[in-house]
Scaffold this motif. Structure first.
Motif, short mmCIF file in Angstrom:
data_model
loop_
_atom_site.label_atom_id
_atom_site.label_comp_id
_atom_site.label_asym_id
_atom_site.label_seq_id
_atom_site.Cartn_x
_atom_site.Cartn_y
_atom_site.Cartn_z
N SER A 93 43.05 33.89 45.28
CA SER A 93 43.50 33.74 43.90
C SER A 93 43.01 32.37 43.44
CB SER A 93 45.03 33.80 43.86
OG SER A 93 45.54 33.09 42.76
N THR A 94 42.50 32.29 42.21
CA THR A 94 42.03 30.98 41.73
C THR A 94 43.20 30.00 41.65
OG1 THR A 94 42.22 31.80 39.46
CG2 THR A 94 40.02 31.86 40.46
N ASN A 95 44.42 30.51 41.47
CA ASN A 95 45.58 29.61 41.47
C ASN A 95 45.77 28.95 42.83
OD1 ASN A 95 46.04 30.48 38.81
ND2 ASN A 95 48.26 30.45 39.06
N GLN A 117 38.76 38.32 42.90
CA GLN A 117 39.90 37.81 43.66
C GLN A 117 40.41 38.93 44.56
OE1 GLN A 117 42.36 34.79 40.96
NE2 GLN A 117 42.41 36.83 40.11
N GLY A 120 44.65 38.56 43.65
CA GLY A 120 45.03 38.10 42.32
C GLY A 120 46.49 38.43 42.08
N ARG A 121 47.22 37.48 41.48
CA ARG A 121 48.63 37.79 41.23
C ARG A 121 48.98 37.62 39.77
NH1 ARG A 121 48.66 33.12 44.51
NH2 ARG A 121 49.33 31.25 43.37
N GLY A 122 49.97 38.42 39.35
CA GLY A 122 50.47 38.34 37.98
C GLY A 122 51.88 37.78 38.01
N ARG A 123 52.54 37.82 36.87
CA ARG A 123 53.92 37.33 36.81
C ARG A 123 54.82 38.27 37.60
NH1 ARG A 123 56.12 38.11 32.04
NH2 ARG A 123 57.82 36.65 32.33
N TRP A 128 47.42 41.41 40.48
CA TRP A 128 46.53 41.41 39.31
C TRP A 128 45.16 41.91 39.77
CZ3 TRP A 128 47.14 40.88 34.17
CH2 TRP A 128 46.00 40.70 33.40
N PHE A 138 40.43 33.00 36.08
CA PHE A 138 40.27 31.55 36.25
C PHE A 138 41.58 30.79 36.13
CE2 PHE A 138 40.43 29.87 31.81
CZ PHE A 138 40.35 31.05 31.10
N LYS A 188 47.48 46.05 27.30
CA LYS A 188 47.25 44.66 27.70
C LYS A 188 45.79 44.41 28.07
CE LYS A 188 49.15 41.45 31.11
NZ LYS A 188 50.41 41.03 31.72
N GLY A 191 46.38 38.19 30.45
CA GLY A 191 47.69 37.64 30.78
C GLY A 191 47.57 36.23 31.32
N VAL A 192 48.68 35.52 31.29
CA VAL A 192 48.71 34.12 31.74
C VAL A 192 49.82 33.96 32.78
CG1 VAL A 192 48.95 31.70 31.01
CG2 VAL A 192 48.14 33.42 29.37
N ILE A 210 44.60 32.45 34.23
CA ILE A 210 44.32 33.35 33.10
C ILE A 210 43.42 34.49 33.57
CG2 ILE A 210 43.26 33.49 30.80
CD1 ILE A 210 44.16 30.61 30.36
N GLY A 211 43.82 35.70 33.21
CA GLY A 211 43.01 36.87 33.54
C GLY A 211 42.67 37.63 32.27
C1 BTN Z 1 50.28 38.34 34.06
O1 BTN Z 1 50.05 38.85 32.97
O2 BTN Z 1 51.14 38.81 34.82
C2 BTN Z 1 49.49 37.13 34.47
C3 BTN Z 1 48.15 37.49 35.04
C4 BTN Z 1 47.35 36.28 35.47
C5 BTN Z 1 46.11 36.64 36.22
C6 BTN Z 1 45.25 35.45 36.51
S1 BTN Z 1 43.64 35.86 37.09
C7 BTN Z 1 43.33 34.19 37.48
C8 BTN Z 1 44.60 33.62 38.05
N1 BTN Z 1 44.67 33.87 39.48
C9 BTN Z 1 45.65 34.72 39.79
O3 BTN Z 1 45.91 35.11 40.95
N2 BTN Z 1 46.31 35.08 38.70
C10 BTN Z 1 45.78 34.45 37.50
#
Ligand code: BTN
Length: 326
Positions: A93-95, A117, A120-123, A128, A138, A188, A191-192, A210-211
């Protein structure tokens, strides 16, 4: 700016007229042989650079790939967001990458992109989807002088910047679902994920993840997501340049971040309110075990949502899962 970024910038500025090797060498204060070697390397990366005896070098086409130098070359003067750009082919994940840079003390404004990724993770602990070469995945590192409660202002800034950038690049009119979903036609597209490291009274750093689903096709989405998720490609019928969109997004984010740090959040909140489809609607908000139902009224000075509950009380909501009822 490095040599490759400067060459790409000069080629873009020259347009169809082209620019000679001698001019490039003079501008960049390196030899023509060094210019030629960098041009060869850029060609190897997929940049179609044509050389003609009369016009010199011309940029004919660019690859559908993210390159740090190319992104830097596309940006105007940067105050903070985008001063330093790093691109990875694949990350968890970029985070996660950014968390390590933040702990190493890297200055704010650095941006990490990944072509894909694996985690990748979301909220709210969701995953993600981040398939290769089709979206923008990113993270941005910020170190604002804000109270931790005001971190939501940054999520608001990111969502507003996303809407403006998507509108500029595609002509679509996205809307925001509080707090951070960007929707097109109720589905959608972006997302952030705001991750915060803070002491009691001040923020150490914030990572804005941000995705954006840019060029994903229908088959790229698992069946369960097709009713609720979409991409810019699916909405416009055209593939969108990810590099151009990324540069526009960084410019808009830089602008909105200045609005936050210069204490101009009310201005940003007004713009956000005009874009937000959640305001004025009856919503159901899941906050862990708690469920609140009420009318979404406005944003407060920290970016929290003010909810008039069905019992008439006003609640400040900082997070949670929102469903719009009517
Ligand atoms: C959401 O709407 O739940 C937030 C999604 C955020 C996705 C981005 S992609 C880049 C960054 N790295 C991650 O693992 N998540 C965010």
């Amino acid at each position: 700016m490095g040599v490759d970024a400067s060459i790409l910038k000069a080629l873009r500025e020259a347009g169809d007229g082209g620019v000679s090797g001698a001019e490039l060498a003079q501008q960049l204060r390196i030899s023509r042989a060094a210019i030629w070697a960098r041009i060869e390397e850029l060609r190897r990366l997929g940049y179609e650079i044509v050389a003609s005896p009369h016009q010199g070098y011309r940029l004919e086409a660019v690859p559908d790939a993210l390159h740090a130098d190319d992104l830097l070359a596309r940006l105007g003067p940067v105050r903070s967001v985008g001063r330093d750009i790093r691109v990875f082919q694949e990350t968890t994940s970029t985070n996660d990458v950014m968390e390590r840079l933040a702990r190493d003390g890297v200055a704010e404004g650095v941006v990490v992109f990944a072509e894909s990724q694996t985690r990748g993770r979301g909220r709210l602990g969701r995953t993600w989807l981040s398939p290769p070469n089709s979206g923008l995945w990113f993270s941005v590192l910020l170190r604002p002088n804000l109270r931790p409660q005001a971190a939501t202002q940054l999520t608001v800034a990111a969502a507003t910047a996303l809407v403006r950038a998507i509108r500029r690049q595609t002509g679509l009119e996205p809307e925001i679902k509080w707090p951070n979903d960007v929707l097109v036609g109720r589905r959608k597209v972006a997302g952030v994920l705001t991750e915060l490291a803070a002491e009691l009274d001040h923020i150490r750093h914030v990572i804005l993840g941000i995705g954006v689903d840019v060029n994903l096709a229908e088959r790229d989405f698992p069946e369960g997501l097709r009713a609720t998720a979409t991409s810019l490609y699916l909405e416009t019928g055209r593939r969108c340049s990810r590099a151009e969109l990324a540069a526009t997004l960084l410019e808009e984010l830089d602008r909105d971040y200045q609005r936050v740090t210069q204490r101009r959040f009310p201005e940003l909140a007004t713009e956000w309110e005009g874009l937000c489809s959640t305001l004025g609607r009856t919503v159901r908000i899941h906050l862990g075990e708690r469920v609140l139902v009420g009318r979404a009224e406005a944003l407060d000075e920290d970016g929290a949502l003010l909810l008039r509950t069905e019992h008439g009380t006003l609640e400040r909501i900082m997070g949670g899962d929102v469903t719009v009822e009517k």
